[in-house]
Design an enzyme around this catalytic site. Structure first.
Site, PDB file in Angstrom:
ATOM      1  N   GLU A   1     -24.020 -34.517  16.802  1.00  0.00           N
ATOM      2  CA  GLU A   1     -24.505 -33.224  16.309  1.00  0.00           C
ATOM      3  C   GLU A   1     -25.438 -32.540  17.312  1.00  0.00           C
ATOM      4  O   GLU A   1     -26.591 -32.245  16.995  1.00  0.00           O
ATOM      5  CB  GLU A   1     -25.185 -33.401  14.945  1.00  0.00           C
ATOM      6  CG  GLU A   1     -24.248 -33.997  13.908  1.00  0.00           C
ATOM      7  CD  GLU A   1     -24.908 -34.274  12.567  1.00  0.00           C
ATOM      8  OE1 GLU A   1     -26.123 -34.074  12.434  1.00  0.00           O
ATOM      9  OE2 GLU A   1     -24.186 -34.708  11.648  1.00  0.00           O
TER      10      GLU A   1
ATOM     11  N   ASN B   1     -19.888 -36.690  19.124  1.00  0.00           N
ATOM     12  CA  ASN B   1     -19.493 -36.562  17.716  1.00  0.00           C
ATOM     13  C   ASN B   1     -20.169 -35.345  17.086  1.00  0.00           C
ATOM     14  O   ASN B   1     -21.354 -35.101  17.310  1.00  0.00           O
ATOM     15  CB  ASN B   1     -19.958 -37.833  16.986  1.00  0.00           C
ATOM     16  CG  ASN B   1     -19.361 -38.001  15.615  1.00  0.00           C
ATOM     17  OD1 ASN B   1     -18.148 -37.804  15.439  1.00  0.00           O
ATOM     18  ND2 ASN B   1     -20.170 -38.359  14.635  1.00  0.00           N
TER      19      ASN B   1
ATOM     20  N   HIS C   1     -16.574 -33.794   7.429  1.00  0.00           N
ATOM     21  CA  HIS C   1     -17.197 -33.723   6.101  1.00  0.00           C
ATOM     22  C   HIS C   1     -16.719 -32.414   5.469  1.00  0.00           C
ATOM     23  O   HIS C   1     -17.186 -31.337   5.849  1.00  0.00           O
ATOM     24  CB  HIS C   1     -18.729 -33.727   6.214  1.00  0.00           C
ATOM     25  CG  HIS C   1     -19.278 -35.023   6.724  1.00  0.00           C
ATOM     26  ND1 HIS C   1     -19.158 -36.205   6.027  1.00  0.00           N
ATOM     27  CD2 HIS C   1     -19.932 -35.330   7.872  1.00  0.00           C
ATOM     28  CE1 HIS C   1     -19.735 -37.184   6.712  1.00  0.00           C
ATOM     29  NE2 HIS C   1     -20.200 -36.681   7.843  1.00  0.00           N
TER      30      HIS C   1
ATOM     31  N   GLU D   1     -15.930 -39.354  10.228  1.00  0.00           N
ATOM     32  CA  GLU D   1     -16.811 -39.485   9.052  1.00  0.00           C
ATOM     33  C   GLU D   1     -16.207 -38.766   7.848  1.00  0.00           C
ATOM     34  O   GLU D   1     -16.913 -38.115   7.077  1.00  0.00           O
ATOM     35  CB  GLU D   1     -18.198 -38.883   9.349  1.00  0.00           C
ATOM     36  CG  GLU D   1     -18.888 -39.472  10.554  1.00  0.00           C
ATOM     37  CD  GLU D   1     -20.331 -39.002  10.720  1.00  0.00           C
ATOM     38  OE1 GLU D   1     -20.907 -38.439   9.777  1.00  0.00           O
ATOM     39  OE2 GLU D   1     -20.889 -39.222  11.806  1.00  0.00           O
TER      40      GLU D   1
ATOM     41  N   ASP E   1     -15.024 -37.272   4.498  1.00  0.00           N
ATOM     42  CA  ASP E   1     -15.132 -37.303   3.041  1.00  0.00           C
ATOM     43  C   ASP E   1     -14.853 -35.888   2.547  1.00  0.00           C
ATOM     44  O   ASP E   1     -14.935 -34.926   3.307  1.00  0.00           O
ATOM     45  CB  ASP E   1     -16.477 -37.853   2.521  1.00  0.00           C
ATOM     46  CG  ASP E   1     -17.708 -37.307   3.212  1.00  0.00           C
ATOM     47  OD1 ASP E   1     -17.660 -36.169   3.709  1.00  0.00           O
ATOM     48  OD2 ASP E   1     -18.732 -38.018   3.246  1.00  0.00           O
TER      49      ASP E   1
END
Ligand code: XIL
Length: 387
Positions: free
Chosen positions: A196, A237, A273, A303, A305
Site C-alpha cells: 500500500e 502489493n 478486497h 488478499e 474477500d
C-alpha cells in the site's frame, strides 16, 4: 510541493531513471546496506508446532461435508498456488487446521510477520508466531506467503517515538528487513516487500518511510530483501489498483520505473478486497494483469474477500453475486500465464478481519462461520476443475 502529491511517475523521473526499451532483471541498485541483527537479540523459536485442540474447546468447523475433490488438489494439478491468510493461534483448532491444509497449498501470514509482532522492542525480535506458522505449513507441505516488510500500519510505538537522522532511519529499516528475511531465508515463497505505497489518486503515499527516507525507501527495501533471500519472490502489493484506473496506471509506471532502475522486483500483488457492487470487470483485470506480465512480472491475487454488508438483497442473492465475483477474478488469473497465486484474506467467515475493520457483520470468504463451503467455494472449484 509535498512529496505525497507528486505522482509516482514523477517520483521515478525525479530519480533520474533512463527509459530503456528492454527491462533489465538483475539488481543494479547500490543503496547503503547493513547486517542482520545478531542472533542474541532473537527470542528462541518454539519447538515444532503440532496443532492440537485446546482442552474442552469446541471446534468451529466441520470438514465432513467438503466434497472429495479439493481446491488444493485442483490447484496442484494446474501448478498454481491457492492460499488463505491465517494466524497460528487459529490452527489450534484441529478442524480449522485440517480444513486449511486440505483445501489450500499456501498459507499467508495474516499478522504474524508484521513489525509489531516480530519486532516489539528496539533490541528484541520475537519470531515465535511466524515460526509456528512456517512450521505448520512445512508439516502440511504448504508454501508460505510472507506479509509484510513495509506497511504504514502495524508498528510498535517505539519506532516513531524516537527522533532519528535519515541515515539512522535507513539503518533501522535495513536491519529489520535483513533480520526478518534472513531468519526465514529459503522458507518463504514470496514476500510483500512494500504494501500500500500508492494513494488512490496515483501519488505516492506519505508513509513513515516516505517522510523519513524519501521515495527511495521502496527501491532500497527490495534491494535489502533480495540480499537477504535471493530465492524469495519480491512483490509490491496494493489495493484498488486491480482494474483500469488512475491507481493502476500509477502502479504500472512505478514498477516499470523500478525495473528500469534495476530494482529486484518480481511481481505485483493485487489485494482484491472487493464489495458486491462495482468489482473490476474481467476484461479490465485481464488487461491490467497482462500489461504487468508483459514487463516480465508475476501477478498475484493476494488478499481476496468480497464484502456483503450494505446490501438489502436476500442472502441467496448476495451469495450468488459473491460467488460470481470470486469466479471472475480467478478466471482472469487463470487466463494470465503469470498469475499463479490466488490467496483469500482468511479461511472462514468466523475469522475474517472485515467485521472488526468496518464495525459491521459480514461474510466475505469462501467458507462460512462453521467451515462449510459457500457458493463462492463451488464457483472456484468448478472453474479450477473445468479448463
Ligand atoms: C489486517 C488483518 O487481517 C487484521 O487481523 C489486523 O487486525 C489488521 O490487518 N491489508 C493488508 C493486511 O495488507 O495486512 C490487513 O490485514 C488487511 C488489509
Amino acid at each position: 510541493m509535498p512529496l505525497q502529491s507528486i505522482s509516482s511517475k514523477k517520483i521515478i523521473d525525479s530519480l533520474s531513471i533512463i527509459d530503456t526499451p528492454s527491462v533489465p532483471r538483475a539488481s543494479k541498485t547500490n543503496f547503503p546496506t547493513c547486517e542482520p541483527s545478531p542472533a542474541s537479540l532473537i527470542q528462541p523459536a518454539p519447538t515444532v508446532h503440532t496443532p492440537t485442540a485446546p482442552q474442552g474447546a469446541e471446534s468451529s468447523v466441520s470438514a465432513s461435508s467438503i466434497p472429495t475433490l479439493t481446491l488444493r488438489e485442483l490447484a496442484d494439478k494446474r501448478n498454481i498456488y491457492i492460499g488463505a491468510a491465517g494466524d497460528a493461534s487459529q490452527f489450534a483448532d484441529p478442524e480449522y487446521a485440517k480444513l486449511l491444509s486440505r483445501e489450500f497449498n499456501m498459507v499467508a501470514a495474516e499478522n504474524a510477520m508484521k513489525w509489531q509482532v516480530l519486532h516489539p522492542e528496539p533490541d528484541r525480535y520475537d519470531f515465535s508466531a511466524g515460526d509456528a506458522l512456517v512450521s505448520f505449513a512445512k508439516s502440511q507441505q504448504m508454501a508460505v506467503y510472507g506479509h509484510v516488510l513495509v506497511w504504514d500500519y502495524g508498528y510498535p510505538s517505539w519506532v516513531s517515538e524516537e527522533e532519528r537522522s535519515r541515515d539512522a532511519w535507513i539503518q533501522l529499516l535495513c536491519t529489520h528487513v535483513k533480520t526478518v528475511v534472513s531468519h526465514y531465508r529459503g522458507q518463504i515463497y514470496a514476500w510483500h516487500v512494500v504494501n500500500e505505497v500508492v494513494n488512490n489518486d496515483g501519488s505516492l503515499r506519505n508513509t513513515l518511510w516516505m517522510k523519513t527516507i524519501g521515495p527511495e525507501y521502496i527501491a532500497m527495501t527490495f534491494q535489502w530483501a533480495r540480499e537477504a533471500d535471493p530465492g524469495a519472490l519480491l512483490i509490491l502489493n496494493d489495493h484498488f489498483g486491480e482494474g483500469l484506473n488512475v491507481k493502476s496506471e500509477a502502479i504500472y509506471s512505478l514498477v516499470k520505473g523500478l525495473l528500469q532502475m534495476g530494482v529486484p522486483i518480481d511481481g505485483v500483488g493485487m489485494q482484491m478486497h472487493l464489495w458486491l457492487w462495482g468489482p473490476p470487470t474481467s476484461q479490465e483485470l485481464e488487461t491490467n494483469m497482462q500489461r504487468l506480465a508483459d514487463l516480465d512480472l508475476d501477478v498475484h491475487i493476494t488478499e481476496m474477500d468480497v464484502r456483503t454488508q450494505l446490501s438489502s438483497d436476500s442472502i441467496e442473492v448476495k451469495m450468488a453475486v459473491q460467488a460470481d465475483t470470486y469466479r471472475q477474478v480467478l478466471a482472469a488469473c487463470l487466463i494470465t500465464k503469470r498469475c499463479k497465486v490466488f490467496v483469500t484474506w482468511g479461511l472462514t467467515d468466523r475469522y475474517s478481519w472485515i467485521p472488526a475493520f468496518t464495525g459491521k457483520p459480514d461474510v466475505p470468504l469462501l467458507f462460512d462461520v462453521n467451515g462449510q463451503p459457500k457458493p463462492a467455494y463451488y464457483a472456484i472449484r468448478d472453474l479450477l476443475r473445468y479448463p
